[in-house]
Design a protein around this motif. Structure first.
Motif, short mmCIF file in Angstrom:
data_model
loop_
_atom_site.label_atom_id
_atom_site.label_comp_id
_atom_site.label_asym_id
_atom_site.label_seq_id
_atom_site.Cartn_x
_atom_site.Cartn_y
_atom_site.Cartn_z
N LYS A 124 6.04 -5.91 4.29
CA LYS A 124 4.79 -5.41 3.75
C LYS A 124 4.76 -3.90 3.90
CE LYS A 124 2.60 -9.62 5.42
NZ LYS A 124 1.68 -10.18 6.41
N ASN A 177 -1.75 -4.13 0.82
CA ASN A 177 -0.77 -3.95 -0.25
C ASN A 177 -0.91 -2.62 -0.97
OD1 ASN A 177 0.62 -6.94 -1.31
ND2 ASN A 177 -0.96 -6.95 0.26
N VAL A 206 -5.06 -10.50 -3.98
CA VAL A 206 -5.15 -9.10 -3.55
C VAL A 206 -6.46 -8.50 -4.06
CG1 VAL A 206 -4.14 -6.80 -3.76
CG2 VAL A 206 -2.65 -8.79 -3.43
N ASP A 249 1.45 -3.90 6.77
CA ASP A 249 0.51 -3.76 5.66
C ASP A 249 -0.70 -2.93 6.08
OD1 ASP A 249 -0.43 -4.18 3.08
OD2 ASP A 249 -1.47 -6.03 3.62
#
Length: 242
Positions: free
Chosen positions: A16, A189, A204, A233
């Motif tokens: 990530k 993300n 997301v 992330d």
């Protein structure tokens, strides 16, 4: 060390990283993370790689970071909300002293039991109290009981993003002054800076606003000091100061 895939993104499980260079991230993994990764964590990472939801796992570099962080703060009593197969849980258990404790909560025991044999083989299962089910009712009961206020050295949250603020309202009472809460996925993300018309995966896009709301709330919370790091992330550390 070359990147894989048509779009140049490498295929590391749990990857990530927000680094722009896949080669640089691979360098970090192969130079600093994998050579020092305990055998039990490597085994669990490889087992988790076969899970259809493997992207839910904590990345290896974040696992290494959490392990060192817990040692630096001499954590002994910890909590984890969102366990999956237990990679971050294992990293935590390895960092705690033999009499350290982790209250681990997840809605899916089956995933936890995938990693449990590895945890048991490493001789760390005695540190973990696993509870299956939603965490909020457990937290509410702990607050009502009164005896858990300010008793946790470290709390790690990697669960349902739409409840992060609900967790924070409760956890701030349970972590000790000087203790830490770590919220995972706070850069989500990279979508937190995406223009409104950016194509995003459905999940997301759904959680993006909740993550943005959390970031704003943490920045405005005078009871904590915060530090947001682009590890994995994105992880935001909150140190309770009052």
């Amino acid at each position: 060390m070359a990147s894989n895939g048509e779009n140049g993104r490498h295929q590391e499980v749990g990857h990530k990283s927000l680094l722009q260079s896949d080669a640089l991230y691979q360098f970090i993994l192969e130079t600093s993370v994998y050579p020092r990764e305990p055998e039990a964590m490597k085994e669990l990472r490889e087992i988790t790689a076969k899970h259809p939801w493997n992207l839910m796992t904590t990345s290896a570099d974040e696992g290494q970071f959490l392990n060192m962080l817990l040692k630096l703060i001499n954590a002994k009593n910890t909590m984890e909300i969102g366990v999956f197969t237990g990679y971050s849980l294992l990293a935590t258990a390895m960092a705690l002293p033999d009499d350290g404790k982790i209250l681990a909560m997840d809605i899916n025991r089956d995933n936890y039991e995938i990693g449990l044999p590895v945890i048991e083989k490493a001789g760390l299962a005695h540190k973990i109290e696993f509870r299956e089910g939603p965490a909020l009712p457990v937290l509410d009961q702990m607050i009502e009981d009164g005896k858990y206020h300010g008793t946790y050295d470290f709390i790690f949250v990697d669960a349902d993003k739409d409840n992060y603020l609900n967790y924070h309202k409760r956890l701030i009472n349970l972590v000790k002054v000087g203790g830490l809460i770590g919220y995972d996925n706070t850069l989500w993300n990279g979508s937190v800076v995406a223009p409104p018309d950016t194509p995003l995966r459905k999940y997301v896009r759904y959680y993006r606003d909740f993550v943005l709301e959390l970031n704003k709330a943490l920045a405005a919370d005078s009871r904590i000091e915060i530090c947001q790091l682009p590890v994995g992330d994105g992880i935001t550390l909150c140190r309770r100061i009052s």
